[in-house]
Design an enzyme around this catalytic site. Structure first.
Site, PDB file in Angstrom:
ATOM      1  N   ARG A  92       0.839  -1.196   0.000  1.00 22.54           N
ATOM      2  CA  ARG A  92       0.000   0.000   0.000  1.00 22.54           C
ATOM      3  C   ARG A  92       0.876   1.249   0.000  1.00 22.54           C
ATOM      4  O   ARG A  92       2.092   1.149   0.057  1.00 22.54           O
ATOM      5  CB  ARG A  92      -0.918  -0.010   1.232  1.00 22.54           C
ATOM      6  CG  ARG A  92      -0.146  -0.382   2.504  1.00 22.54           C
ATOM      7  CD  ARG A  92      -0.728   0.123   3.751  1.00 22.54           C
ATOM      8  NE  ARG A  92      -0.646   1.554   3.835  1.00 22.54           N
ATOM      9  CZ  ARG A  92       0.467   2.231   4.117  1.00 22.54           C
ATOM     10  NH1 ARG A  92       1.600   1.610   4.342  1.00 22.54           N
ATOM     11  NH2 ARG A  92       0.456   3.555   4.169  1.00 22.54           N
ATOM     12  N   GLY A  93       0.195   2.410  -0.004  1.00 25.92           N
ATOM     13  CA  GLY A  93       0.916   3.675  -0.043  1.00 25.92           C
ATOM     14  C   GLY A  93       1.206   4.031  -1.493  1.00 25.92           C
ATOM     15  O   GLY A  93       1.645   3.185  -2.279  1.00 25.92           O
ATOM     16  N   ALA A  94       0.957   5.296  -1.837  1.00 25.86           N
ATOM     17  CA  ALA A  94       0.944   5.685  -3.248  1.00 25.86           C
ATOM     18  C   ALA A  94       2.195   5.284  -4.046  1.00 25.86           C
ATOM     19  O   ALA A  94       2.076   4.564  -5.049  1.00 25.86           O
ATOM     20  CB  ALA A  94       0.681   7.185  -3.349  1.00 25.86           C
ATOM     21  N   ARG A  99      -7.199  -0.433  -6.814  1.00 23.35           N
ATOM     22  CA  ARG A  99      -7.585   0.646  -5.898  1.00 23.35           C
ATOM     23  C   ARG A  99      -7.683   1.918  -6.742  1.00 23.35           C
ATOM     24  O   ARG A  99      -6.813   2.169  -7.574  1.00 23.35           O
ATOM     25  CB  ARG A  99      -6.557   0.830  -4.757  1.00 23.35           C
ATOM     26  CG  ARG A  99      -6.515  -0.348  -3.794  1.00 23.35           C
ATOM     27  CD  ARG A  99      -5.626  -0.060  -2.592  1.00 23.35           C
ATOM     28  NE  ARG A  99      -6.267   0.859  -1.656  1.00 23.35           N
ATOM     29  CZ  ARG A  99      -5.615   1.454  -0.646  1.00 23.35           C
ATOM     30  NH1 ARG A  99      -4.327   1.253  -0.480  1.00 23.35           N
ATOM     31  NH2 ARG A  99      -6.262   2.259   0.172  1.00 23.35           N
ATOM     32  N   GLN A 148      -2.889   2.576  10.420  1.00 27.62           N
ATOM     33  CA  GLN A 148      -1.602   2.646   9.719  1.00 27.62           C
ATOM     34  C   GLN A 148      -0.572   3.498  10.455  1.00 27.62           C
ATOM     35  O   GLN A 148       0.611   3.282  10.314  1.00 27.62           O
ATOM     36  CB  GLN A 148      -1.771   3.159   8.292  1.00 27.62           C
ATOM     37  CG  GLN A 148      -1.855   2.033   7.294  1.00 27.62           C
ATOM     38  CD  GLN A 148      -3.217   1.941   6.700  1.00 27.62           C
ATOM     39  OE1 GLN A 148      -4.179   2.292   7.359  1.00 27.62           O
ATOM     40  NE2 GLN A 148      -3.316   1.471   5.490  1.00 27.62           N
ATOM     41  N   ASP A 151      -2.084  10.738  -2.068  1.00 28.08           N
ATOM     42  CA  ASP A 151      -2.394   9.645  -2.990  1.00 28.08           C
ATOM     43  C   ASP A 151      -2.699  10.158  -4.387  1.00 28.08           C
ATOM     44  O   ASP A 151      -2.515   9.453  -5.377  1.00 28.08           O
ATOM     45  CB  ASP A 151      -3.563   8.819  -2.450  1.00 28.08           C
ATOM     46  CG  ASP A 151      -3.066   7.966  -1.309  1.00 28.08           C
ATOM     47  OD1 ASP A 151      -2.966   8.486  -0.180  1.00 28.08           O
ATOM     48  OD2 ASP A 151      -2.714   6.795  -1.550  1.00 28.08           O
ATOM     49  N   ASN A 202      -5.603  12.312   0.461  1.00 29.74           N
ATOM     50  CA  ASN A 202      -4.710  11.527   1.324  1.00 29.74           C
ATOM     51  C   ASN A 202      -5.592  10.793   2.332  1.00 29.74           C
ATOM     52  O   ASN A 202      -6.816  10.988   2.381  1.00 29.74           O
ATOM     53  CB  ASN A 202      -3.685  12.425   2.023  1.00 29.74           C
ATOM     54  CG  ASN A 202      -2.573  11.613   2.658  1.00 29.74           C
ATOM     55  OD1 ASN A 202      -1.932  10.799   1.996  1.00 29.74           O
ATOM     56  ND2 ASN A 202      -2.342  11.784   3.940  1.00 29.74           N
ATOM     57  N   LYS A 203      -4.947   9.961   3.140  1.00 29.13           N
ATOM     58  CA  LYS A 203      -5.674   9.133   4.109  1.00 29.13           C
ATOM     59  C   LYS A 203      -6.719   9.941   4.852  1.00 29.13           C
ATOM     60  O   LYS A 203      -6.460  11.058   5.300  1.00 29.13           O
ATOM     61  CB  LYS A 203      -4.672   8.517   5.092  1.00 29.13           C
ATOM     62  CG  LYS A 203      -5.265   7.666   6.189  1.00 29.13           C
ATOM     63  CD  LYS A 203      -6.117   6.528   5.676  1.00 29.13           C
ATOM     64  CE  LYS A 203      -5.411   5.609   4.708  1.00 29.13           C
ATOM     65  NZ  LYS A 203      -6.256   4.583   4.096  1.00 29.13           N
TER      66      LYS A 203
HETATM   67  C1  LIG Z   1       3.470   7.893   1.045  1.00 21.35           C
HETATM   68  S1  LIG Z   1       2.232   8.245   0.154  1.00 21.35           S
HETATM   69  C2  LIG Z   1       0.915   8.866   1.064  1.00 21.35           C
HETATM   70  C3  LIG Z   1      -0.239   8.025   1.119  1.00 21.35           C
HETATM   71  O1  LIG Z   1      -0.202   6.937   0.264  1.00 21.35           O
HETATM   72  C4  LIG Z   1      -0.535   7.623   2.539  1.00 21.35           C
HETATM   73  O2  LIG Z   1      -0.580   8.749   3.347  1.00 21.35           O
HETATM   74  C5  LIG Z   1      -1.847   6.991   2.525  1.00 21.35           C
HETATM   75  O3  LIG Z   1      -2.836   7.648   2.605  1.00 21.35           O
HETATM   76  C6  LIG Z   1      -1.843   5.553   2.316  1.00 21.35           C
HETATM   77  O4  LIG Z   1      -3.104   5.037   2.247  1.00 21.35           O
HETATM   78  P1  LIG Z   1      -3.303   3.474   2.185  1.00 21.35           P
HETATM   79  O5  LIG Z   1      -4.781   3.328   2.209  1.00 21.35           O
HETATM   80  O6  LIG Z   1      -2.652   2.902   3.375  1.00 21.35           O
HETATM   81  O7  LIG Z   1      -2.673   2.995   0.892  1.00 21.35           O
END
Ligand SMILES: CSC[C@@H](O)[C@@H](O)C(=O)COP(=O)(O)O
Length: 381
Positions: free
Chosen positions: A64-66, A98, A212, A253, A263-264
């Site tokens: 996960r994470g962008a 996603r 997270q 994201d 973002n989250k």
């Molecule tokens: C490092 S990139 C920032 C985002 O990807 C991060 O803050 C985030 O929101 C991640 O979301 P996730 O749902 O865990 O993939």
């Protein structure tokens, strides 16, 4: 579990287990992931032998994470190609796993384009597969490089905005080495501040529904020997009111052309709090997260997650791979409906600066972002 944490003292080292890697054992190439649903309890690797396993790993947040989603998507295309599957079908499944993090589709399409171009040139599926893998590896390396440059630029911006160091930084969700080929986005800036003795405290947010911040950022902060404190998301207001936050640093994201930041979920309320308390709200993201084809925040598709992530406690295995129902401990009456968007949108007027590997924009305007993207490296395969 107590012993597990005890080893993360001041002298602790970052994890040796990379978030993602390509391997070629005798049985055939695989993509190996550090399963993030199992952290911090255990470091378990997930071996993907085909793109569909990787799609499931993306959906379940094992990876996960962008930025890392982009790398994973590109390796997924290479995996399909190398193992002789239908590359376009795999690419579509991966890109659609996603919807919000634009890097996923960017990574997938880049490897797919490399595959297509080589196949058109040589007509050789093996060479085309090699081209897809080369593109995935290049993206992985570029991400590490971008991460280092963001850290440098982010630290310079902090120094400019808050001279004197001693930063108390609030971060949300997880943006470190677990989401990147390098040390991440926002977290990489905090880590750079730590290494230069300028970080007084990292406030770690995102304690529900997926934890997270608690599971992953606290894990990374501990492993790097950083001074950190975990707070529940709804404790952020009183922390600001007490004057304990000097800056907010988050990742992204997707950043729309007008500078709106997805973002989250929970990022937007932090931006509102930061504005009210005159605290800089800084977004750190690679230029690959800026999506000039998405005009504004309202046009960003926000992923809706299953309600059981809110109505049940399932950590540290959040959520179980492939499970529709959580199978966790109920924290709401059975049948409770939950509103569970994975992301929220922060409008550009609440963002002090967007820091990328190519430089920072502040104030955040459509013109400034377009200029930055024009300067950034052209995508090559
Ligand atoms: C490092 S990139 C920032 C985002 O990807 C991060 O803050 C985030 O929101 C991640 O979301 P996730 O749902 O865990 O993939």
């Amino acid at each position: 579990m107590a012993d597990q944490y005890a080893q993360y003292g001041e002298d602790s080292k970052p994890t040796e287990t990379p978030a993602i890697r390509w391997e070629e054992p005798p049985e055939g190439p695989v993509v190996v992931l550090l399963d993030q649903t199992r952290l911090p309890a255990e470091e378990v690797e997930l071996v993907c032998t085909d793109a569909s396993t990787l799609v499931e790993a993306i959906r379940s947040l094992a990876v996960r994470g962008a930025p890392l989603l982009g790398v994973a998507g590109a390796y997924g295309v290479a995996l399909a190609a190398v193992r002789g599957f239908d590359v376009d079908e795999a690419a579509n499944a991966l890109a659609g796993a996603r919807p919000t993090a634009v890097n996923l589709a960017v990574g997938v399409r880049r490897a797919q384009a490399a595959h297509r171009a080589e196949y058109a040139r040589s007509g050789d599926p093996e060479q085309a597969a090699t081209a897809a893998l080369t593109a995935a590896r290049a993206l992985h390396e570029e991400d590490a490089e971008a991460s280092a440059r963001m850290a440098e630029r982010g630290l310079a911006l902090l120094d400019e905005l808050l001279p004197g160091g001693g930063y108390r930084i609030l971060t949300h969700c997880n943006t470190g080495a677990l989401v990147s080929g390098g040390e991440g986005t926002a977290f990489a800036v905090a880590l750079a501040a730590h290494r230069t003795g300028q970080l007084r405290r990292l406030w770690v947010d995102e304690t529900r529904p997926l934890l997270q911040g608690a599971r992953l950022t606290a894990y990374e902060a501990a492993r790097n020997g950083m001074a950190y404190t975990l707070l529940t998301d709804n404790a952020a207001g009183s922390l600001f009111a007490a004057g304990e936050v000097d800056a907010v640093l988050i990742g992204a994201d997707r950043i729309a052309a007008d500078g709106s930041v997805a973002n989250k979920v929970g990022s937007y309320p932090l931006a509102v709090l930061a504005r009210y308390h005159h605290v800089p709200f800084i977004v750190v993201a690679p230029t690959t997260t800026i999506d000039l084809d998405t005009p504004d925040g309202a046009s960003i598709e926000v992923e809706q997650r299953p309600g059981h992530e809110v109505t049940e406690l399932t950590a540290p295995q959040v959520p179980t791979m492939g499970a529709e129902a959580g199978g966790g401990i109920p924290v709401a009456p059975l049948g409770t409906q939950a509103y569970n968007p994975a992301f929220d949108i922060t409008p550009p007027e609440l963002v002090t600066a967007i820091v990328t590997e190519e430089g920072a924009v502040s104030p955040v305007t459509a013109e400034a972002l377009a200029g930055l993207c024009a300067r950034s490296r052209p995508v090559s395969t």
